[in-house]
Write a protein that holds these residues in place. Structure first.
Motif, PDB file in Angstrom:
ATOM      1  N   UNK A 157       3.554  -9.705 -17.737  1.00  0.00           N
ATOM      2  CA  UNK A 157       3.428  -8.738 -17.537  1.00  0.00           C
ATOM      3  C   UNK A 157       5.032  -7.873 -17.605  1.00  0.00           C
ATOM      4  N   UNK A 158       5.543  -7.130 -19.126  1.00  0.00           N
ATOM      5  CA  UNK A 158       6.937  -6.084 -18.843  1.00  0.00           C
ATOM      6  C   UNK A 158       6.525  -4.601 -17.797  1.00  0.00           C
ATOM      7  N   UNK A 159       7.528  -3.640 -18.513  1.00  0.00           N
ATOM      8  CA  UNK A 159       6.694  -2.675 -17.334  1.00  0.00           C
ATOM      9  C   UNK A 159       5.967  -1.941 -18.071  1.00  0.00           C
ATOM     10  N   UNK A 160       6.010  -2.178 -19.483  1.00  0.00           N
ATOM     11  CA  UNK A 160       5.492  -1.045 -19.796  1.00  0.00           C
ATOM     12  C   UNK A 160       3.600  -1.439 -19.955  1.00  0.00           C
ATOM     13  N   UNK A 161       3.311  -2.792 -19.962  1.00  0.00           N
ATOM     14  CA  UNK A 161       1.751  -3.220 -19.873  1.00  0.00           C
ATOM     15  C   UNK A 161       1.432  -3.180 -17.948  1.00  0.00           C
ATOM     16  N   UNK A 162       2.351  -3.244 -17.093  1.00  0.00           N
ATOM     17  CA  UNK A 162       1.991  -2.768 -15.701  1.00  0.00           C
ATOM     18  C   UNK A 162       1.868  -2.022 -15.793  1.00  0.00           C
ATOM     19  N   UNK A 163       1.825  -0.568 -16.451  1.00  0.00           N
ATOM     20  CA  UNK A 163       1.740   0.988 -16.203  1.00  0.00           C
ATOM     21  C   UNK A 163       0.703   0.495 -16.750  1.00  0.00           C
ATOM     22  N   UNK A 164       0.277  -0.248 -18.000  1.00  0.00           N
ATOM     23  CA  UNK A 164      -1.588   0.222 -18.117  1.00  0.00           C
ATOM     24  C   UNK A 164      -2.197  -0.768 -17.369  1.00  0.00           C
ATOM     25  N   UNK A 165      -1.490  -1.701 -16.537  1.00  0.00           N
ATOM     26  CA  UNK A 165      -2.729  -1.813 -15.037  1.00  0.00           C
ATOM     27  C   UNK A 165      -2.537  -1.543 -14.335  1.00  0.00           C
ATOM     28  N   UNK A 166      -1.541  -0.275 -13.622  1.00  0.00           N
ATOM     29  CA  UNK A 166      -1.992   0.351 -12.277  1.00  0.00           C
ATOM     30  C   UNK A 166      -2.893   1.574 -13.511  1.00  0.00           C
ATOM     31  N   UNK A 167      -2.479   1.838 -14.343  1.00  0.00           N
ATOM     32  CA  UNK A 167      -3.333   3.444 -15.313  1.00  0.00           C
ATOM     33  C   UNK A 167      -4.673   3.264 -14.953  1.00  0.00           C
ATOM     34  N   UNK A 168      -5.487   1.657 -15.236  1.00  0.00           N
ATOM     35  CA  UNK A 168      -6.732   1.841 -15.503  1.00  0.00           C
ATOM     36  C   UNK A 168      -7.106   1.161 -13.918  1.00  0.00           C
ATOM     37  N   UNK A 169      -6.827   1.234 -12.984  1.00  0.00           N
ATOM     38  CA  UNK A 169      -6.892   1.246 -11.247  1.00  0.00           C
ATOM     39  C   UNK A 169      -7.192   3.298 -11.422  1.00  0.00           C
ATOM     40  N   UNK A 170      -6.471   4.109 -11.297  1.00  0.00           N
ATOM     41  CA  UNK A 170      -6.090   4.959 -11.461  1.00  0.00           C
ATOM     42  C   UNK A 170      -7.215   6.038 -11.903  1.00  0.00           C
ATOM     43  N   UNK A 171      -7.024   5.794 -13.104  1.00  0.00           N
ATOM     44  CA  UNK A 171      -8.775   7.143 -13.809  1.00  0.00           C
ATOM     45  C   UNK A 171      -9.698   5.951 -13.942  1.00  0.00           C
ATOM     46  N   UNK A 172     -10.252   4.872 -12.455  1.00  0.00           N
ATOM     47  CA  UNK A 172     -11.302   4.590 -12.829  1.00  0.00           C
ATOM     48  C   UNK A 172     -12.102   3.471 -13.659  1.00  0.00           C
ATOM     49  N   UNK A 173     -10.920   2.945 -14.430  1.00  0.00           N
ATOM     50  CA  UNK A 173     -11.508   2.044 -15.799  1.00  0.00           C
ATOM     51  C   UNK A 173     -11.561   0.430 -15.132  1.00  0.00           C
ATOM     52  N   UNK A 174     -10.785   0.431 -13.977  1.00  0.00           N
ATOM     53  CA  UNK A 174     -11.159  -0.646 -13.055  1.00  0.00           C
ATOM     54  C   UNK A 174     -10.637  -0.025 -11.900  1.00  0.00           C
ATOM     55  N   UNK A 175     -11.310  -1.529 -10.995  1.00  0.00           N
ATOM     56  CA  UNK A 175     -11.939  -1.259  -9.883  1.00  0.00           C
ATOM     57  C   UNK A 175     -10.364  -1.904  -9.123  1.00  0.00           C
ATOM     58  N   UNK A 176      -9.643  -2.864  -9.625  1.00  0.00           N
ATOM     59  CA  UNK A 176      -8.137  -4.045  -9.349  1.00  0.00           C
ATOM     60  C   UNK A 176      -7.772  -3.898 -10.366  1.00  0.00           C
ATOM     61  N   UNK A 177      -6.472  -4.747 -10.102  1.00  0.00           N
ATOM     62  CA  UNK A 177      -5.980  -4.752 -11.817  1.00  0.00           C
ATOM     63  C   UNK A 177      -4.586  -5.930 -10.624  1.00  0.00           C
ATOM     64  N   UNK A 178      -4.131  -6.568 -11.664  1.00  0.00           N
ATOM     65  CA  UNK A 178      -3.023  -7.550 -10.478  1.00  0.00           C
ATOM     66  C   UNK A 178      -1.755  -6.512 -11.127  1.00  0.00           C
ATOM     67  N   UNK A 179      -0.904  -7.365  -9.899  1.00  0.00           N
ATOM     68  CA  UNK A 179      -0.262  -6.187  -9.596  1.00  0.00           C
ATOM     69  C   UNK A 179       1.609  -7.204 -10.669  1.00  0.00           C
ATOM     70  N   UNK A 180       1.507  -8.274 -10.278  1.00  0.00           N
ATOM     71  CA  UNK A 180       2.057  -9.059 -11.147  1.00  0.00           C
ATOM     72  C   UNK A 180       3.603  -9.169  -9.912  1.00  0.00           C
ATOM     73  N   UNK A 181       4.583  -8.845 -10.442  1.00  0.00           N
ATOM     74  CA  UNK A 181       5.870  -8.440 -10.113  1.00  0.00           C
ATOM     75  C   UNK A 181       6.360  -6.852  -8.932  1.00  0.00           C
TER      76      UNK A 181
END
Length: 348
Positions: A157-181
């Protein structure tokens, strides 16, 4: 080493796994064995690499780990000769600190990740690894809810996708997200959980076909020995090895560079781990029905590496390494629990 006739070596690599053979060629290891590297190109699609292998366009693939089991089941003469990397370790981020993803089991785990199917129409190895990571945390296949944020590239995942992953956790859409690099400073408001090491074939495997190996005398022996000597060279001459990777000149193959650490951290006796083989096959059988009929160990031919090992050659290289290098790099066979086996075809 036996003198062999000079011949061309043509290869394709996956996921950036070109460093081994660039160093081997530029350091004179391949030329010293009568191998002239004339073609080294990358591809994001294992099907392209396998088509090139079976058609005779190339002699080997560096890095195919999941799809070869399909060809074993179909009776194709595909074979793997060495695996210098046999485990991965992933991380997830959560809003609250947890010691295991199993803590979400009662409420149901929602986990954010990249799309399972890439733009190429196939599942990426990293993404498949994450499925086993979750199952090893106590979930049945398909039990967790996957929140997909988009398709990742071959290198993750590039920076844009990583930001989406983290936002999914921050907003409560997901309980966890894979953090990659991701660097820890990028997720200071979240909690990072290191998952247990997952035994898994990855990295620069030597994947070939018996047809290709039999066309060029001693090719398998030469490739295995070249891999071993390249690991030794990067350990003893790390600065020179990195310089060779950094320099781009007029050689006939594409030069991609990168860092030598992926080579130096490899075991100098690059046997595959049994758990890693089983887990790679498990991912294959999860995605491809044909692979269920394959015996996972039928893909692996270790007699070339074993003969080199028994000759004492590798141990002699180890004795040449400074004590500091031996202490830093030496790693004997270590059994890592975690071959995640499920119901499978009884013919295995």
């Amino acid at each position: 080493m036996q003198d062999y006739p000079t011949c061309e070596l043509r290869a394709m690599f996956r996921a950036g796994h070109s460093q081994f053979w660039e160093v081997a060629e530029k350091a004179g290891i391949l030329p010293g064995m009568g191998l002239k590297l004339t073609y080294l190109e990358g591809t994001d699609d294992p099907r392209e690499a396998e088509d090139a292998l079976f058609s005779g366009k190339i002699d080997m693939i560096c890095g195919n780990h999941i799809t070869p089991y399909i060809w074993v089941a179909r009776g194709k003469p595909i074979v793997c000769l060495a695996s210098p990397s046999n485990a991965v370790q992933n991380r997830v981020v959560t809003r609250e600190p947890v010691s295991s993803l199993a803590e979400f089991k009662a409420k149901g785990l929602r986990i954010a990740d990249t799309s399972l199917i890439s733009s190429k129409g196939i599942a990426g190895h990293d993404r498949l690894n994450h499925i086993l990571d979750v199952m090893r945390q106590g979930y049945a296949e398909g039990e967790a809810e996957w929140i997909e944020v988009g398709a990742a590239g071959e290198r993750g995942a590039g920076p844009e996708l990583q930001a989406r992953l983290f936002d999914a956790v921050r907003t409560g859409k997901a309980d966890a997200a894979f953090a990659g690099r991701a660097r820890r400073e990028e997720v200071q408001d979240l909690h990072v959980l290191e998952l247990p090491e997952l035994p898994m074939i990855n990295g620069t495997t030597i994947t070939a076909s018996y047809e290709a190996l039999h066309k060029k005398e001693g090719l398998a022996e030469r490739l295995v020995r070249a891999m071993v000597e390249t690991i030794h060279f990067t350990r003893v001459h790390p600065d020179e090895a990195q310089r060779l990777l950094d320099v781009k000149d007029t050689r006939p193959y594409s030069q991609h560079g990168e860092r030598i650490e992926s080579i130096t951290r490899s075991p100098i006796k690059p046997y595959p781990s049994p758990e890693g083989v089983l887990n790679a096959w498990e991912l294959s059988r999860m995605r491809y029905e044909d692979a269920q009929a394959a015996n996972p160990f039928a893909l692996w031919d270790m007699h070339y590496l074993r003969e080199l090992d028994l000759s004492g050659f590798i141990d002699e290289l180890l004795q040449e390494e400074p004590a500091s290098v031996q202490e830093q790099c030496a790693r004997g066979f270590r059994r890592v629990g975690g071959a995640h086996l499920f119901a499978h075809n009884s013919t295995c």
